[in-house]
Design a protein around this motif. Sequence first.
Motif, PDB file in Angstrom:
ATOM      1  N   ALA A  92       0.835  -1.207   0.000  1.00  0.00           N
ATOM      2  CA  ALA A  92       0.000   0.000   0.000  1.00  0.00           C
ATOM      3  C   ALA A  92       0.869   1.257   0.000  1.00  0.00           C
ATOM      4  CB  ALA A  92      -0.950  -0.003   1.200  1.00  0.00           C
ATOM      5  N   LYS A  93       1.926   1.261   0.797  1.00  0.00           N
ATOM      6  CA  LYS A  93       2.830   2.413   0.847  1.00  0.00           C
ATOM      7  C   LYS A  93       3.518   2.593  -0.504  1.00  0.00           C
ATOM      8  CE  LYS A  93       5.267   5.728   2.707  1.00  0.00           C
ATOM      9  NZ  LYS A  93       4.716   6.885   3.378  1.00  0.00           N
ATOM     10  N   THR A  94       3.969   1.500  -1.097  1.00  0.00           N
ATOM     11  CA  THR A  94       4.634   1.560  -2.396  1.00  0.00           C
ATOM     12  C   THR A  94       3.684   2.104  -3.457  1.00  0.00           C
ATOM     13  OG1 THR A  94       6.051  -0.292  -1.779  1.00  0.00           O
ATOM     14  CG2 THR A  94       5.893   0.207  -4.122  1.00  0.00           C
ATOM     15  N   ASP A  95       2.448   1.645  -3.437  1.00  0.00           N
ATOM     16  CA  ASP A  95       1.450   2.140  -4.394  1.00  0.00           C
ATOM     17  C   ASP A  95       1.237   3.641  -4.249  1.00  0.00           C
ATOM     18  OD1 ASP A  95       1.137  -0.438  -5.374  1.00  0.00           O
ATOM     19  OD2 ASP A  95      -0.737  -0.812  -4.285  1.00  0.00           O
ATOM     20  N   ARG A  96       1.187   4.141  -3.013  1.00  0.00           N
ATOM     21  CA  ARG A  96       1.007   5.587  -2.785  1.00  0.00           C
ATOM     22  C   ARG A  96       2.212   6.379  -3.278  1.00  0.00           C
ATOM     23  NH1 ARG A  96      -1.067   3.663   2.043  1.00  0.00           N
ATOM     24  NH2 ARG A  96       0.771   4.282   3.210  1.00  0.00           N
ATOM     25  N   VAL A  97       3.424   5.863  -3.010  1.00  0.00           N
ATOM     26  CA  VAL A  97       4.640   6.555  -3.455  1.00  0.00           C
ATOM     27  C   VAL A  97       4.684   6.597  -4.977  1.00  0.00           C
ATOM     28  CG1 VAL A  97       7.167   6.436  -3.533  1.00  0.00           C
ATOM     29  CG2 VAL A  97       5.973   6.112  -1.358  1.00  0.00           C
ATOM     30  N   LEU A  98       4.374   5.482  -5.639  1.00  0.00           N
ATOM     31  CA  LEU A  98       4.371   5.458  -7.103  1.00  0.00           C
ATOM     32  C   LEU A  98       3.326   6.416  -7.679  1.00  0.00           C
ATOM     33  CD1 LEU A  98       4.867   1.649  -7.796  1.00  0.00           C
ATOM     34  CD2 LEU A  98       6.425   3.503  -8.452  1.00  0.00           C
ATOM     35  N   ALA A  99       2.136   6.427  -7.104  1.00  0.00           N
ATOM     36  CA  ALA A  99       1.089   7.340  -7.576  1.00  0.00           C
ATOM     37  C   ALA A  99       1.533   8.791  -7.423  1.00  0.00           C
ATOM     38  CB  ALA A  99      -0.215   7.087  -6.818  1.00  0.00           C
ATOM     39  N   GLY A 100       2.129   9.130  -6.275  1.00  0.00           N
ATOM     40  CA  GLY A 100       2.629  10.488  -6.052  1.00  0.00           C
ATOM     41  C   GLY A 100       3.733  10.848  -7.022  1.00  0.00           C
ATOM     42  N   PHE A 101       4.633   9.889  -7.278  1.00  0.00           N
ATOM     43  CA  PHE A 101       5.717  10.137  -8.223  1.00  0.00           C
ATOM     44  C   PHE A 101       5.172  10.444  -9.613  1.00  0.00           C
ATOM     45  CE2 PHE A 101       8.189   8.335 -11.729  1.00  0.00           C
ATOM     46  CZ  PHE A 101       9.232   9.238 -11.745  1.00  0.00           C
ATOM     47  N   PHE A 102       4.304   9.584 -10.133  1.00  0.00           N
ATOM     48  CA  PHE A 102       3.818   9.786 -11.501  1.00  0.00           C
ATOM     49  C   PHE A 102       2.996  11.052 -11.640  1.00  0.00           C
ATOM     50  CE2 PHE A 102       5.022   5.304 -12.114  1.00  0.00           C
ATOM     51  CZ  PHE A 102       5.795   5.480 -13.251  1.00  0.00           C
ATOM     52  N   GLU A 103       2.255  11.424 -10.619  1.00  0.00           N
ATOM     53  CA  GLU A 103       1.500  12.678 -10.667  1.00  0.00           C
ATOM     54  C   GLU A 103       2.456  13.862 -10.747  1.00  0.00           C
ATOM     55  OE1 GLU A 103      -1.188  15.231  -7.573  1.00  0.00           O
ATOM     56  OE2 GLU A 103      -1.599  13.081  -7.680  1.00  0.00           O
ATOM     57  N   ARG A 104       3.459  13.885  -9.896  1.00  0.00           N
ATOM     58  CA  ARG A 104       4.435  14.986  -9.885  1.00  0.00           C
ATOM     59  C   ARG A 104       5.292  14.980 -11.145  1.00  0.00           C
ATOM     60  NH1 ARG A 104       6.628  14.694  -3.624  1.00  0.00           N
ATOM     61  NH2 ARG A 104       4.617  15.136  -2.655  1.00  0.00           N
ATOM     62  N   PHE A 105       5.682  13.782 -11.598  1.00  0.00           N
ATOM     63  CA  PHE A 105       6.544  13.676 -12.773  1.00  0.00           C
ATOM     64  C   PHE A 105       5.828  14.195 -14.017  1.00  0.00           C
ATOM     65  CE2 PHE A 105       8.694  11.264 -16.195  1.00  0.00           C
ATOM     66  CZ  PHE A 105       9.989  11.696 -15.973  1.00  0.00           C
ATOM     67  N   ALA A 106       4.559  13.824 -14.199  1.00  0.00           N
ATOM     68  CA  ALA A 106       3.789  14.315 -15.346  1.00  0.00           C
ATOM     69  C   ALA A 106       3.676  15.839 -15.295  1.00  0.00           C
ATOM     70  CB  ALA A 106       2.400  13.676 -15.375  1.00  0.00           C
ATOM     71  N   ALA A 107       3.450  16.398 -14.111  1.00  0.00           N
ATOM     72  CA  ALA A 107       3.363  17.861 -13.958  1.00  0.00           C
ATOM     73  C   ALA A 107       4.707  18.513 -14.287  1.00  0.00           C
ATOM     74  CB  ALA A 107       2.915  18.220 -12.543  1.00  0.00           C
ATOM     75  N   GLU A 108       5.797  17.899 -13.873  1.00  0.00           N
ATOM     76  CA  GLU A 108       7.150  18.416 -14.134  1.00  0.00           C
ATOM     77  C   GLU A 108       7.416  18.469 -15.646  1.00  0.00           C
ATOM     78  OE1 GLU A 108      11.139  19.574 -12.973  1.00  0.00           O
ATOM     79  OE2 GLU A 108       9.492  19.168 -11.619  1.00  0.00           O
ATOM     80  N   ILE A 109       7.130  17.396 -16.344  1.00  0.00           N
ATOM     81  CA  ILE A 109       7.360  17.341 -17.791  1.00  0.00           C
ATOM     82  C   ILE A 109       6.456  18.342 -18.510  1.00  0.00           C
ATOM     83  CG2 ILE A 109       7.205  15.881 -19.864  1.00  0.00           C
ATOM     84  CD1 ILE A 109       9.539  15.140 -18.063  1.00  0.00           C
ATOM     85  N   THR A 110       5.207  18.439 -18.098  1.00  0.00           N
ATOM     86  CA  THR A 110       4.277  19.394 -18.699  1.00  0.00           C
ATOM     87  C   THR A 110       4.789  20.822 -18.524  1.00  0.00           C
ATOM     88  OG1 THR A 110       2.394  17.931 -18.334  1.00  0.00           O
ATOM     89  CG2 THR A 110       1.890  20.261 -18.640  1.00  0.00           C
ATOM     90  N   ALA A 124       7.244  25.724 -20.759  1.00  0.00           N
ATOM     91  CA  ALA A 124       8.303  26.727 -20.680  1.00  0.00           C
ATOM     92  C   ALA A 124       9.067  26.798 -22.003  1.00  0.00           C
ATOM     93  CB  ALA A 124       9.275  26.405 -19.532  1.00  0.00           C
ATOM     94  N   GLU A 125       9.324  25.655 -22.585  1.00  0.00           N
ATOM     95  CA  GLU A 125      10.032  25.610 -23.871  1.00  0.00           C
ATOM     96  C   GLU A 125       9.214  26.273 -24.977  1.00  0.00           C
ATOM     97  OE1 GLU A 125      11.009  22.041 -26.743  1.00  0.00           O
ATOM     98  OE2 GLU A 125      12.275  21.996 -24.946  1.00  0.00           O
ATOM     99  N   ILE A 126       7.920  25.999 -25.007  1.00  0.00           N
ATOM    100  CA  ILE A 126       7.030  26.617 -25.997  1.00  0.00           C
ATOM    101  C   ILE A 126       6.981  28.118 -25.780  1.00  0.00           C
ATOM    102  CG2 ILE A 126       4.612  26.802 -26.739  1.00  0.00           C
ATOM    103  CD1 ILE A 126       4.424  23.749 -26.203  1.00  0.00           C
ATOM    104  N   GLY A 127       6.917  28.530 -24.512  1.00  0.00           N
ATOM    105  CA  GLY A 127       6.912  29.971 -24.190  1.00  0.00           C
ATOM    106  C   GLY A 127       8.179  30.651 -24.623  1.00  0.00           C
ATOM    107  N   ASP A 128       9.336  29.974 -24.449  1.00  0.00           N
ATOM    108  CA  ASP A 128      10.612  30.539 -24.872  1.00  0.00           C
ATOM    109  C   ASP A 128      10.669  30.713 -26.389  1.00  0.00           C
ATOM    110  OD1 ASP A 128      11.473  30.593 -22.263  1.00  0.00           O
ATOM    111  OD2 ASP A 128      12.753  28.818 -22.408  1.00  0.00           O
ATOM    112  N   ARG A 129      10.117  29.760 -27.124  1.00  0.00           N
ATOM    113  CA  ARG A 129      10.128  29.852 -28.584  1.00  0.00           C
ATOM    114  C   ARG A 129       9.186  30.948 -29.079  1.00  0.00           C
ATOM    115  NH1 ARG A 129       8.942  24.026 -30.425  1.00  0.00           N
ATOM    116  NH2 ARG A 129       9.983  23.065 -28.671  1.00  0.00           N
ATOM    117  N   ALA A 130       8.066  31.136 -28.369  1.00  0.00           N
ATOM    118  CA  ALA A 130       7.078  32.137 -28.786  1.00  0.00           C
ATOM    119  C   ALA A 130       7.567  33.554 -28.473  1.00  0.00           C
ATOM    120  CB  ALA A 130       5.734  31.891 -28.076  1.00  0.00           C
ATOM    121  N   GLY A 131       8.397  33.659 -27.425  1.00  0.00           N
ATOM    122  CA  GLY A 131       8.826  34.992 -26.975  1.00  0.00           C
ATOM    123  C   GLY A 131      10.028  35.445 -27.622  1.00  0.00           C
TER     124      GLY A 131
END
Length: 157
Positions: free
Chosen positions: A127-145, A150-157
């Motif tokens: 259960a703890k491992t499942d929570r850590v993995l879920a938290g990781f993937f949520e944060r990781f997807a937000a980080e990549i997004t 930021a990259e798109i903004g840099d190209r537009a600006g």
Amino acid sequence: MDITGTHSVPGPRDRVFAALCDPAVLMRCIPVLEEMERLSATDYAARVRTTLGPMKARFSGRLRLEPEDGAHRYRLVAQGSGGLAGAVKGEALVVLEEADGRTLLTYSLSVALGGAVGRLAVKLVQAKTDRVLAGFFERFAAEITAEIRAEIGDRAG
């Protein structure tokens, strides 16, 4: 204990793989990670702190990335010790497939626990491992997004 899963992450495979190898990104994304240092292109030192039921533990250890096919498929081997809390050994096979501007991460994780942490109910550790993995993937997807925006903004600006 064996864990398998699949997660879709925004962005191309090369970007996702680079982020998975970046200790700064991992520090922001892995909820239990206290410290991580890249020792070489494939070796890392890390320390995690976690609570499992009534037990609090801190584990220090090493991780080794074994690329089998560059950013497409790799094996991650980990070993750590938590003193009286016990020890942990693990191995994960990760496959990254790119489709429609996203990367599908499929993983198979095998973990062996020893000492006090190994005596805890497997369901509690799972259960703890499942929570850590879920938290990781949520944060990781937000980080990549955020990186992509930021990259798109840099190209537009």
